[in-house]
Design a protein around this motif. Structure first.
Motif, PDB file in Angstrom:
ATOM      1  N   GLU A 145       9.361  -4.363   5.353  1.00  0.00           N
ATOM      2  CA  GLU A 145       8.399  -3.693   4.847  1.00  0.00           C
ATOM      3  C   GLU A 145       6.953  -4.354   4.647  1.00  0.00           C
ATOM      4  O   GLU A 145       5.882  -3.701   4.689  1.00  0.00           O
ATOM      5  CB  GLU A 145       9.090  -3.326   3.500  1.00  0.00           C
ATOM      6  N   ASP A 146       7.164  -5.529   4.216  1.00  0.00           N
ATOM      7  CA  ASP A 146       6.080  -6.182   3.909  1.00  0.00           C
ATOM      8  C   ASP A 146       5.165  -6.472   5.342  1.00  0.00           C
ATOM      9  O   ASP A 146       3.785  -6.784   5.427  1.00  0.00           O
ATOM     10  CB  ASP A 146       6.183  -7.699   3.452  1.00  0.00           C
ATOM     11  N   GLY A 148       4.411  -3.842   7.558  1.00  0.00           N
ATOM     12  CA  GLY A 148       4.254  -2.481   7.970  1.00  0.00           C
ATOM     13  C   GLY A 148       5.434  -1.897   8.794  1.00  0.00           C
ATOM     14  O   GLY A 148       5.289  -1.191   9.513  1.00  0.00           O
ATOM     15  N   HIS A 306       0.604   5.850  -4.739  1.00  0.00           N
ATOM     16  CA  HIS A 306       0.490   4.305  -5.393  1.00  0.00           C
ATOM     17  C   HIS A 306      -0.261   4.452  -6.934  1.00  0.00           C
ATOM     18  O   HIS A 306       0.267   3.689  -7.448  1.00  0.00           O
ATOM     19  CB  HIS A 306      -0.858   3.803  -4.769  1.00  0.00           C
ATOM     20  N   HIS A 312       5.729   2.143  -4.840  1.00  0.00           N
ATOM     21  CA  HIS A 312       4.674   1.210  -3.993  1.00  0.00           C
ATOM     22  C   HIS A 312       4.786   1.696  -2.626  1.00  0.00           C
ATOM     23  O   HIS A 312       5.928   2.170  -2.155  1.00  0.00           O
ATOM     24  CB  HIS A 312       5.336  -0.164  -3.865  1.00  0.00           C
ATOM     25  N   CYS A 313       3.750   2.138  -2.094  1.00  0.00           N
ATOM     26  CA  CYS A 313       3.621   2.750  -0.854  1.00  0.00           C
ATOM     27  C   CYS A 313       2.656   2.157   0.263  1.00  0.00           C
ATOM     28  O   CYS A 313       1.289   1.884  -0.137  1.00  0.00           O
ATOM     29  CB  CYS A 313       3.177   4.073  -0.955  1.00  0.00           C
ATOM     30  N   SER A 314       3.084   1.415   1.031  1.00  0.00           N
ATOM     31  CA  SER A 314       2.023   0.716   2.172  1.00  0.00           C
ATOM     32  C   SER A 314       1.553   1.856   3.001  1.00  0.00           C
ATOM     33  O   SER A 314       2.082   3.114   3.137  1.00  0.00           O
ATOM     34  CB  SER A 314       2.860  -0.211   3.103  1.00  0.00           C
ATOM     35  N   THR A 315       0.307   1.667   3.772  1.00  0.00           N
ATOM     36  CA  THR A 315      -0.326   2.509   4.559  1.00  0.00           C
ATOM     37  C   THR A 315       0.255   2.678   5.841  1.00  0.00           C
ATOM     38  O   THR A 315      -0.012   1.915   6.605  1.00  0.00           O
ATOM     39  CB  THR A 315      -1.885   2.545   4.382  1.00  0.00           C
TER      40      THR A 315
END
Ligand code: PLP
Length: 387
Positions: A145-146, A148, A306, A312-315
């Motif tokens: 996840e970290d 992407g 967010h 938590h949501c990555s792009t």
């Protein structure tokens, strides 16, 4: 009733199950915002639809060659070669009714019982289903996840074994929207060359990219002879119901896939392929406009998610999915998806619909209007504040 062992592992796709429940609520008068289904909310672009209608009117309704209409195979070879920077002949291109058959049939053609296939988890549910139908063993690969949601290369190295025969890639990914980096592709390609493995690269979202680009593993040295690209028209041209996909692979394999098509589906509808020819050769501006619209929606949904405490949501750089982390709620992703459907009237999928490693996540499709996305975010924030 007794069924064959080979279908014992099959289950319904999560999206259809949630859609059915959402529709049951709608039948009771509830208003549901649909963020569960993975299909563009646009109509097929009119020039493409007209080409299909014209073909039916002109009597293009008969059998045609199982591997596809020559003009479309030729157009796709040229288009795919230009986009991926490799040489592709029309004989390497196979047309099928959808991309899904181009996941299953290469596996039927190449895998023996007991062979192992590495595939991304979370990943598209048909991967595990197809591997099982081919009598092979699915070996899930976790994502980071970290990074992407790129492949976990340490886990990849650990999963490679003497029975590994194929590696499945999906970039941009369903459900994460992540893209495999050039470094990841080089690592996977080196392993495939070293161990003489096949790579099945599902590139159905390759045109829906918002940041940078999604490189194809087929472009790397020594990979054209061991790569099968699965691609299709469903997402790029909003043609999910037309059923049109294509595969690119070494010619000897393409011939075998042609035989499998002959004896399973016969061929893909001629008028659908003529519509596809218009899609490939006609104006591409509608695709560009849709990519720009999806980028706006992505930015809205990511910033809105967010802003909800606990999420938590990555792009995601591609596809049309957000895959937020909801671990902070201390509820299973299934429970959260249920709560959001029942209490917020927002249909989303639990991450576990895409494999065990999807736990702690939800998948939201942003193939919906800005207005509906905004309303969904508001309702989610309200309901999640009480969880
Ligand atoms: N591959 C992925 C990753 C998908 O998300 C989908 C559809 O959702 C498919 C393949 C199948 O697409 P098609 O409609 O072309 O069969």
């Amino acid at each position: 009733m007794a069924f064959a062992d080979r279908i014992g592992h099959l289950k319904a796709e999560g999206a259809y199950a949630v859609l059915a429940r959402a529709q049951a609520l709608e039948a009771q008068g509830r208003e549901i915002i649909h963020l569960e289904i993975g299909q563009p909310d646009f109509e097929t672009y009119p020039h493409i639809a007209q080409a299909g209608i014209g073909a039916i009117a002109a009597g293009q309704t008969k059998y045609n060659p199982p591997a596809g209409v020559p003009a479309l195979r030729e157009a796709l070879a040229q288009d795919a070669a230009r986009r991926r920077g490799v040489q592709i002949t029309p004989e390497q291109v196979v047309i099928a009714p959808g991309t899904k058959p181009l996941l299953l049939l290469p596996m039927l053609a190449l895998l023996q019982a007991g062979d192992e296939v590495l595939y991304p988890d979370p990943g598209f549910p048909s991967y595990e289903a197809a591997i099982g139908l081919a009598g092979a063993k699915p070996v899930p690969l976790p994502l980071l996840e970290d990074e992407g949601f790129d492949l976990d290369l340490a886990a990849f190295d650990a999963a490679l074994g003497p029975r590994t025969r194929m590696i499945l890639l999906n970039s941009p990914s369903n459900p994460t929207g992540g893209i495999n980096s050039a470094r990841t592709l080089a690592h996977v390609a080196a392993a495939a060359r070293r161990h003489d493995l096949w790579v099945l690269s599902d590139e159905i979202y390759t045109r829906l990219v918002y940041d940078g680009e999604a490189p194809s593993i087929v472009s790397l040295p020594g990979m054209a002879e061991r790569t099968i690209i699965a691609d299709g028209f469903s997402k790029t041209y909003a043609m999910t119901g037309w059923r049109l996909g294509f595969g690119i692979m070494p010619q000897p394999l393409a011939e075998k896939i042609g035989l499998l098509l002959t004896h399973s589906v016969g061929c893909t509808a001629t008028f659908t392929q003529i519509a596809g020819l218009e899609a490939v050769q006609g104006p591409q501006e509608p695709v560009e406009a849709v990519v720009a619209e999806f980028r706006r929606r992505r930015d809205l949904i990511v910033s809105g998610l967010h802003a909800i405490p606990g999420i938590h949501c990555s792009t995601p750089p591609g596809a049309f999915y957000a895959f937020p982390n909801v671990r902070a709620f201390d509820r299973s992703s299934e429970d959260l998806a249920d709560i959001l459907l029942e209490e917020a009237g927002v249909a989303v999928l639990p991450g576990t619909a895409f494999g065990r490693n999807g736990a702690g996540h939800l998948r939201l499709s942003y193939a919906n209007s800005m207005e509906n996305i905004e309303r969904a975010l508001g309702r989610m924030a309200q309901v999640l504040a009480k969880v």
